[in-house]
Design a protein around this motif. Structure first.
Motif, mmCIF file in Angstrom:
data_model
loop_
_atom_site.group_PDB
_atom_site.id
_atom_site.type_symbol
_atom_site.label_atom_id
_atom_site.label_comp_id
_atom_site.label_asym_id
_atom_site.label_seq_id
_atom_site.Cartn_x
_atom_site.Cartn_y
_atom_site.Cartn_z
ATOM 1 N N THR A 49 0.849 -1.189 0.000
ATOM 2 C CA THR A 49 0.000 0.000 0.000
ATOM 3 C C THR A 49 0.884 1.238 0.000
ATOM 4 O O THR A 49 1.753 1.390 0.863
ATOM 5 N N HIS A 51 0.981 5.342 0.315
ATOM 6 C CA HIS A 51 0.231 6.488 0.830
ATOM 7 C C HIS A 51 0.945 7.756 0.403
ATOM 8 O O HIS A 51 2.179 7.820 0.436
ATOM 9 N N LYS A 92 -5.545 13.464 0.828
ATOM 10 C CA LYS A 92 -4.644 12.312 0.871
ATOM 11 C C LYS A 92 -5.131 11.222 -0.082
ATOM 12 O O LYS A 92 -6.316 11.060 -0.307
ATOM 13 N N LYS A 94 -4.257 6.960 -1.598
ATOM 14 C CA LYS A 94 -3.528 5.704 -1.395
ATOM 15 C C LYS A 94 -3.799 4.795 -2.578
ATOM 16 O O LYS A 94 -4.812 4.923 -3.265
#
Length: 164
Positions: A49, A51, A92, A94
């Motif tokens: 993942t 970010h 944000k 991801k």
């Protein structure tokens, strides 16, 4: 009768090591200070993942991660399945990168068809997530390996488990 298997397994130790190298580089980069830039690895689900604060920052993280992965294991980035970029709270973002393990049935059928169309004196059969190739002579098996290495360039495939 000589035989071998076409498989595709990721070296998890090398992958974890490459991710650790990328995490250290991200932590040391001045332009990532105070941002949400980070890389997480879920070993159980085989998911990386990423970010970041923006799509641009995700691309920068990939520019750090992918060469580190290629250095540890050649063609390892070809086995990643890029999921769509998700927006989290605020600005944000991801993105998940799933690691594909084994040869999927669609690719396995394509390999078997390729081998049969080449008219080599070998028999190919699907064995779970691998493709077993059997032939009377070693030279025929080596011709088969050369054919597959030349034709399949979009997914890392290894020839192993050779038996005479």
């Amino acid at each position: 009768m000589p035989s071998f298997d076409f498989t595709s397994e990721a070296d998890m130790v090398a992958l974890k090591n490459a991710i650790d190298v990328a995490v250290r580089q991200i932590d040391n980069r001045y332009d990532f200070k105070g941002t949400s830039a980070k890389v997480e690895f879920n070993e159980k689900d085989k998911v990386i993942t990423l970010h970041g604060d923006s799509d641009f920052q995700l691309d920068q993280i990939k520019d750090i991660l992918f060469p580190a992965m290629e250095k540890k294991e050649v063609e390892s980035t070809k086995r990643l399945d890029h999921q769509s970029v998700q927006k989290i709270s605020g600005n944000k973002v991801k993105q998940d990168l799933k690691i594909k393990m084994g040869i999927e049935t669609e690719l396995a059928k394509k390999l078997v068809k390729m081998i049969k169309d080449a008219k080599l004196k070998v028999q190919a059969s699907i064995q779970g997530d691998a493709v077993r190739v059997q032939g009377a002579k070693r030279d025929d098996l080596q011709d088969c390996i050369a054919l597959i290495r030349k034709e399949v360039t979009d997914f890392p495939i290894k020839a192993g488990n050779f038996r005479d």
